[in-house]
Write a protein that holds these residues in place. Structure first.
Motif, PDB file in Angstrom:
ATOM      1  N   ARG A   1     136.251 110.715  13.512  1.00 46.76           N
ATOM      2  CA  ARG A   1     137.537 111.395  13.421  1.00 46.76           C
ATOM      3  C   ARG A   1     138.357 111.223  14.697  1.00 46.76           C
ATOM      4  O   ARG A   1     137.819 111.039  15.786  1.00 46.76           O
ATOM      5  N   SER A   2     139.663 111.311  14.527  1.00 51.61           N
ATOM      6  CA  SER A   2     140.581 111.288  15.663  1.00 51.61           C
ATOM      7  C   SER A   2     140.535 112.643  16.352  1.00 51.61           C
ATOM      8  O   SER A   2     140.593 113.690  15.699  1.00 51.61           O
ATOM      9  N   ALA A   3     140.441 112.631  17.690  1.00 49.68           N
ATOM     10  CA  ALA A   3     140.315 113.896  18.417  1.00 49.68           C
ATOM     11  C   ALA A   3     140.793 113.754  19.855  1.00 49.68           C
ATOM     12  O   ALA A   3     140.680 112.680  20.458  1.00 49.68           O
ATOM     13  N   ILE A   4     141.346 114.838  20.365  1.00 49.03           N
ATOM     14  CA  ILE A   4     141.659 114.963  21.793  1.00 49.03           C
ATOM     15  C   ILE A   4     141.017 116.253  22.270  1.00 49.03           C
ATOM     16  O   ILE A   4     141.303 117.328  21.737  1.00 49.03           O
ATOM     17  N   TYR A   5     140.145 116.157  23.249  1.00 49.97           N
ATOM     18  CA  TYR A   5     139.513 117.329  23.835  1.00 49.97           C
ATOM     19  C   TYR A   5     140.009 117.469  25.271  1.00 49.97           C
ATOM     20  O   TYR A   5     139.746 116.613  26.122  1.00 49.97           O
TER      21      TYR A   5
ATOM     22  N   PHE B   1     138.793 111.396  24.373  1.00 47.51           N
ATOM     23  CA  PHE B   1     139.499 110.916  23.197  1.00 47.51           C
ATOM     24  C   PHE B   1     138.519 110.419  22.140  1.00 47.51           C
ATOM     25  O   PHE B   1     137.606 109.635  22.449  1.00 47.51           O
ATOM     26  N   GLY B   2     138.721 110.830  20.883  1.00 47.86           N
ATOM     27  CA  GLY B   2     138.000 110.278  19.751  1.00 47.86           C
ATOM     28  C   GLY B   2     138.944 109.405  18.942  1.00 47.86           C
ATOM     29  O   GLY B   2     140.017 109.862  18.532  1.00 47.86           O
ATOM     30  N   MET B   3     138.554 108.146  18.717  1.00 48.07           N
ATOM     31  CA  MET B   3     139.438 107.188  18.045  1.00 48.07           C
ATOM     32  C   MET B   3     138.664 106.326  17.057  1.00 48.07           C
ATOM     33  O   MET B   3     139.060 105.205  16.760  1.00 48.07           O
ATOM     34  N   GLY B   4     137.558 106.829  16.523  1.00 47.00           N
ATOM     35  CA  GLY B   4     136.681 105.996  15.712  1.00 47.00           C
ATOM     36  C   GLY B   4     135.480 105.587  16.536  1.00 47.00           C
ATOM     37  O   GLY B   4     135.004 106.329  17.397  1.00 47.00           O
ATOM     38  N   CYS B   5     134.986 104.388  16.325  1.00 47.90           N
ATOM     39  CA  CYS B   5     133.826 103.894  17.071  1.00 47.90           C
ATOM     40  C   CYS B   5     134.119 103.904  18.564  1.00 47.90           C
ATOM     41  O   CYS B   5     135.134 103.370  19.015  1.00 47.90           O
ATOM     42  N   PHE B   6     133.224 104.482  19.357  1.00 50.52           N
ATOM     43  CA  PHE B   6     133.515 104.619  20.786  1.00 50.52           C
ATOM     44  C   PHE B   6     133.419 103.314  21.561  1.00 50.52           C
ATOM     45  O   PHE B   6     133.891 103.232  22.691  1.00 50.52           O
ATOM     46  N   TRP B   7     132.852 102.274  20.977  1.00 51.91           N
ATOM     47  CA  TRP B   7     132.828 100.994  21.674  1.00 51.91           C
ATOM     48  C   TRP B   7     134.257 100.501  21.931  1.00 51.91           C
ATOM     49  O   TRP B   7     134.625 100.159  23.047  1.00 51.91           O
TER      50      TRP B   7
END
Length: 218
Positions: A139-143, A51-57
Motif C-alpha cells: 500500500r501507499s503510505a507516508i509515516y 514512504f510506502g510505494m509498493g515493493c521497497f526495492w
C-alpha cells in the motif's frame, strides 16, 4: 475491484496478527551506494521520514541518489507484529507496509521536494496494491516523524489530489499517519537494486506532476 487474493488486500485484525519476536534485526553493513550507516542515531541533526510505494526495492532506489538524502533503508512500518521477517510481512498477517526510511539534510533538500518524488514515482490511487503487486504490504503510505511533517504530507496530498482529479484519475488511497515503530528489513533487501541492477522494480507513476508549495486549487 478486489478479486483473487482479496484476503491479502485487507488489514488483519490486530488480535490475529503474527506474534513476531523480541529481538530487533539491525543492519550489519553500511549503505551499499552511499557508504554510510543506515541507523538514524548515526546521523545527528538530520531529519527522517518513511514512504510506502509498493515493493521497497524500487522505492529505496528512487530516493538514495537525491540531493540532500544522507541514507536510506528498506523496512517495515504501519503494522502490528514486532520485528517481523520479510516472509511474514509478505504473508499479509503482520499489517506492515514495505517502506523506505529516508534520512535527509533539511539544509540541502526540503520535505516538499521529497514528497513530490514520492507522489510522482508510484500510483497512490490503487489501495492495497501497486500494479501487479497485490497485498497490504504494497500500500501507499507516508509515516511522518512529527506533527509538522504530518501536516506537510496532508497538505501535499490535497494538492496532488487536485492534480489527479484534473487528469481524470481516482482519489488518493495513501495512508498518512504519524510513524510508529520502524523495523529494518534483512540485509539482503537493503539497496537491493544496487546489488542486483537487473532486479525487479514494479514502480510506475501516474504521469501527473505534483505541484510543490502551492495552495490547492479547485
Amino acid at each position: 475491484m478486489i478479486g483473487i487474493g482479496a484476503w491479502k488486500q485487507r488489514m488483519p485484525p490486530r488480535d490475529e496478527a503474527l506474534p513476531g519476536r523480541e529481538q530487533a534485526l539491525l543492519p550489519t553493513r553500511t549503505h551499499h551506494v552511499l557508504g554510510r550507516s543506515l541507523l538514524v542515531a548515526d546521523h545527528p541533526g538530520m531529519a527522517r521520514i518513511w514512504f510506502g510505494m509498493g515493493c521497497f526495492w524500487g522505492a529505496e532506489h528512487t530516493f538514495w541518489n537525491l540531493p540532500g538524502v544522507v541514507s536510506t533503508a528498506a523496512g517495515y512500518a504501519g503494522g502490528y507484529t514486532p520485528n517481523p521477517s520479510y516472509r511474514e510481512v509478505c504473508g499479509g498477517m503482520t499489517g506492515h507496509a514495505e517502506v523506505v526510511q529516508v534520512i535527509y539534510d533539511p539544509a540541502r533538500t526540503s520535505l516538499d521536494e521529497l514528497l513530490k518524488v514520492f507522489w510522482e514515482s508510484h500510483d497512490p490511487t490503487q489501495g492495497m496494491r501497486q500494479g501487479n503487486d497485490v497485498g497490504t504490504q504494497y500500500r501507499s503510505a507516508i509515516y511522518a516523524a512529527d506533527v509538522t511533517q504530518l501536516a506537510a504530507a496532508e497538505a501535499s496530498a490535497r494538492r496532488y489530489l487536485v492534480a489527479l482529479e484534473h487528469a481524470g484519475l481516482e482519489g488518493i488511497t495513501t495512508e498518512i499517519a504519524l510513524a510508529g515503530p520502524f523495523y529494518y528489513a534483512e540485509d539482503e533487501h537493503q539497496q537491493y537494486l544496487s546489488k542486483h541492477p537487473d532486479g525487479y522494480c514494479g514502480l510506475g507513476g501516474t504521469g501527473v506532476s505534483c505541484p510543490v508549495g502551492l495552495a490547492p486549487k479547485s
